[in-house]
Design a protein around this motif. Sequence first.
Motif, PDB file in Angstrom:
ATOM      1  N   ALA A 214     -13.205   5.139   9.215  1.00 38.17           N
ATOM      2  CA  ALA A 214     -12.914   4.011   9.267  1.00 38.17           C
ATOM      3  C   ALA A 214     -13.623   3.227   8.002  1.00 38.17           C
ATOM      4  O   ALA A 214     -12.862   2.275   7.392  1.00 38.17           O
ATOM      5  CB  ALA A 214     -13.601   3.131  10.346  1.00 38.17           C
ATOM      6  N   ASP A 215     -14.616   3.715   7.343  1.00 39.80           N
ATOM      7  CA  ASP A 215     -15.213   3.466   5.977  1.00 39.80           C
ATOM      8  C   ASP A 215     -14.295   3.772   4.895  1.00 39.80           C
ATOM      9  O   ASP A 215     -14.712   3.120   3.521  1.00 39.80           O
ATOM     10  CB  ASP A 215     -16.584   3.914   5.817  1.00 39.80           C
ATOM     11  N   THR A 216     -13.191   4.547   5.074  1.00 44.70           N
ATOM     12  CA  THR A 216     -12.260   4.846   4.036  1.00 44.70           C
ATOM     13  C   THR A 216     -10.992   3.930   4.001  1.00 44.70           C
ATOM     14  O   THR A 216     -10.083   4.089   3.210  1.00 44.70           O
ATOM     15  CB  THR A 216     -12.007   6.223   3.692  1.00 44.70           C
ATOM     16  N   ARG A 217     -10.967   2.984   4.702  1.00 43.32           N
ATOM     17  CA  ARG A 217      -9.707   2.328   5.292  1.00 43.32           C
ATOM     18  C   ARG A 217      -8.971   1.851   4.111  1.00 43.32           C
ATOM     19  O   ARG A 217      -7.861   1.570   3.768  1.00 43.32           O
ATOM     20  CB  ARG A 217      -9.483   1.457   6.464  1.00 43.32           C
ATOM     21  N   GLU A 218     -10.107   0.840   3.603  1.00 42.02           N
ATOM     22  CA  GLU A 218      -9.841  -0.145   2.507  1.00 42.02           C
ATOM     23  C   GLU A 218      -9.308   0.504   1.301  1.00 42.02           C
ATOM     24  O   GLU A 218      -8.461   0.279   0.766  1.00 42.02           O
ATOM     25  CB  GLU A 218     -11.022  -0.970   1.913  1.00 42.02           C
ATOM     26  N   LYS A 219      -9.761   1.647   0.901  1.00 45.20           N
ATOM     27  CA  LYS A 219      -9.579   2.554  -0.108  1.00 45.20           C
ATOM     28  C   LYS A 219      -8.137   3.280   0.217  1.00 45.20           C
ATOM     29  O   LYS A 219      -7.248   3.332  -0.661  1.00 45.20           O
ATOM     30  CB  LYS A 219     -10.356   3.826  -0.390  1.00 45.20           C
ATOM     31  N   ASP A 220      -7.957   3.741   1.317  1.00 46.42           N
ATOM     32  CA  ASP A 220      -6.676   4.275   1.832  1.00 46.42           C
ATOM     33  C   ASP A 220      -5.605   3.256   1.774  1.00 46.42           C
ATOM     34  O   ASP A 220      -4.432   3.619   1.264  1.00 46.42           O
ATOM     35  CB  ASP A 220      -6.592   4.613   3.264  1.00 46.42           C
ATOM     36  N   GLU A 221      -5.868   2.061   2.302  1.00 47.99           N
ATOM     37  CA  GLU A 221      -4.855   1.007   2.317  1.00 47.99           C
ATOM     38  C   GLU A 221      -4.481   0.694   0.744  1.00 47.99           C
ATOM     39  O   GLU A 221      -3.292   0.223   0.253  1.00 47.99           O
ATOM     40  CB  GLU A 221      -5.273  -0.156   2.947  1.00 47.99           C
ATOM     41  N   ALA A 222      -5.398   0.811  -0.087  1.00 51.13           N
ATOM     42  CA  ALA A 222      -5.164   0.051  -1.549  1.00 51.13           C
ATOM     43  C   ALA A 222      -4.412   1.274  -2.299  1.00 51.13           C
ATOM     44  O   ALA A 222      -3.347   1.008  -2.923  1.00 51.13           O
ATOM     45  CB  ALA A 222      -6.455   0.173  -2.386  1.00 51.13           C
ATOM     46  N   LEU A 223      -4.258   2.397  -1.807  1.00 54.93           N
ATOM     47  CA  LEU A 223      -3.707   3.677  -2.245  1.00 54.93           C
ATOM     48  C   LEU A 223      -2.120   3.428  -1.822  1.00 54.93           C
ATOM     49  O   LEU A 223      -1.219   3.543  -2.706  1.00 54.93           O
ATOM     50  CB  LEU A 223      -4.224   4.911  -1.934  1.00 54.93           C
ATOM     51  N   ILE A 224      -1.995   3.214  -0.634  1.00 53.71           N
ATOM     52  CA  ILE A 224      -0.727   2.899  -0.047  1.00 53.71           C
ATOM     53  C   ILE A 224       0.173   1.706  -0.782  1.00 53.71           C
ATOM     54  O   ILE A 224       1.213   1.932  -1.216  1.00 53.71           O
ATOM     55  CB  ILE A 224      -0.634   2.706   1.300  1.00 53.71           C
ATOM     56  N   ILE A 225      -0.646   0.696  -0.995  1.00 58.19           N
ATOM     57  CA  ILE A 225       0.085  -0.485  -1.710  1.00 58.19           C
ATOM     58  C   ILE A 225       0.467  -0.267  -3.184  1.00 58.19           C
ATOM     59  O   ILE A 225       1.158  -0.588  -3.854  1.00 58.19           O
ATOM     60  CB  ILE A 225      -0.926  -1.750  -1.631  1.00 58.19           C
ATOM     61  N   GLU A 226      -0.631   0.599  -3.936  1.00 55.05           N
ATOM     62  CA  GLU A 226      -0.460   0.965  -5.025  1.00 55.05           C
ATOM     63  C   GLU A 226       0.867   1.971  -5.277  1.00 55.05           C
ATOM     64  O   GLU A 226       1.611   1.524  -6.269  1.00 55.05           O
ATOM     65  CB  GLU A 226      -1.616   1.571  -5.922  1.00 55.05           C
ATOM     66  N   ARG A 227       0.747   2.851  -4.579  1.00 57.59           N
ATOM     67  CA  ARG A 227       2.054   3.993  -4.280  1.00 57.59           C
ATOM     68  C   ARG A 227       3.170   3.143  -4.288  1.00 57.59           C
ATOM     69  O   ARG A 227       4.381   3.455  -4.992  1.00 57.59           O
ATOM     70  CB  ARG A 227       1.640   4.864  -3.438  1.00 57.59           C
ATOM     71  N   SER A 228       3.326   2.343  -3.224  1.00 61.25           N
ATOM     72  CA  SER A 228       4.612   1.901  -2.893  1.00 61.25           C
ATOM     73  C   SER A 228       5.052   1.025  -3.830  1.00 61.25           C
ATOM     74  O   SER A 228       6.449   0.763  -4.167  1.00 61.25           O
ATOM     75  CB  SER A 228       4.445   1.087  -1.327  1.00 61.25           C
ATOM     76  N   SER A 229       4.195   0.044  -4.459  1.00 62.32           N
ATOM     77  CA  SER A 229       4.532  -0.963  -5.571  1.00 62.32           C
ATOM     78  C   SER A 229       5.009  -0.190  -6.816  1.00 62.32           C
ATOM     79  O   SER A 229       5.480  -0.930  -7.577  1.00 62.32           O
ATOM     80  CB  SER A 229       3.564  -2.172  -5.427  1.00 62.32           C
ATOM     81  N   THR A 230       4.315   0.697  -7.082  1.00 62.76           N
ATOM     82  CA  THR A 230       4.430   1.299  -8.498  1.00 62.76           C
ATOM     83  C   THR A 230       5.314   2.621  -8.512  1.00 62.76           C
ATOM     84  O   THR A 230       5.995   2.783  -9.683  1.00 62.76           O
ATOM     85  CB  THR A 230       3.157   1.486  -9.228  1.00 62.76           C
TER      86      THR A 230
END
Length: 221
Positions: free
Chosen positions: A114-130
């Motif tokens: 659970a403590d990696t969720r914020e980092k994981d979601e940031a990666l998803i947003i970065e990959r999808s948008s760029t």
Amino acid sequence: MAGKPKLHYFNGRGRMETIRWMFAAAGVEAEEQHISSKADLEKLRQDGFLLFQQVPMVEIDGMKMVQSRAILNYIAAKYNLYGKDLKERALIDMYCEATMDLNELIMMVPFKPADTREKDEALIIERSSTRYFPVFEKVLKNHGQNYLVGNTLSRADVQLLETILMVEEVKADSLSKFPLLKAFKERMSNIPTIKKFLQPGSLRKPPTDAKTAAEAIKAFH
């Protein structure tokens, strides 16, 4: 008359969800046999139904198919969602592999600490948008057509819509900078077979939460 395809998997998204999407888009009604315990999975193995000891497994046309990409290829070819020639199929494959790369990132988040969720979601947003969404936006802009390949519905369109909706579950305004993808989402969501799948009561599963992830881990490990 052949019976409905039967889907063997846990009662959640995972690697079966895209298969559910593909059947739905093709207008094919499938049924599910949920795996809810190690005993359920072991029985399939002992009965010799799992070629590589793994699910998802789909019973269709007298076969017990495994390996999600092989299953998706078969459904797409069977229901005319795979382009008209080899070049179109190559494009469809490239687009689908890209969506599956992004899907994989999203799919694994509930199974990680659970403590990696914020980092994981940031990666998803970065990959999808760029990396991913700009490519699909450009494809739609360059050919000016409603669909990604050959101006007809293909598995690439279905899988891109699935991925867009999954990314939007992470960040609701993910398409704000991609007007053509936003319009694409609306068009795809209103195709009658897909619209039906998006309604309550279909085989579509909700986002995987901690409880569903724990149940899957219990059944599969």
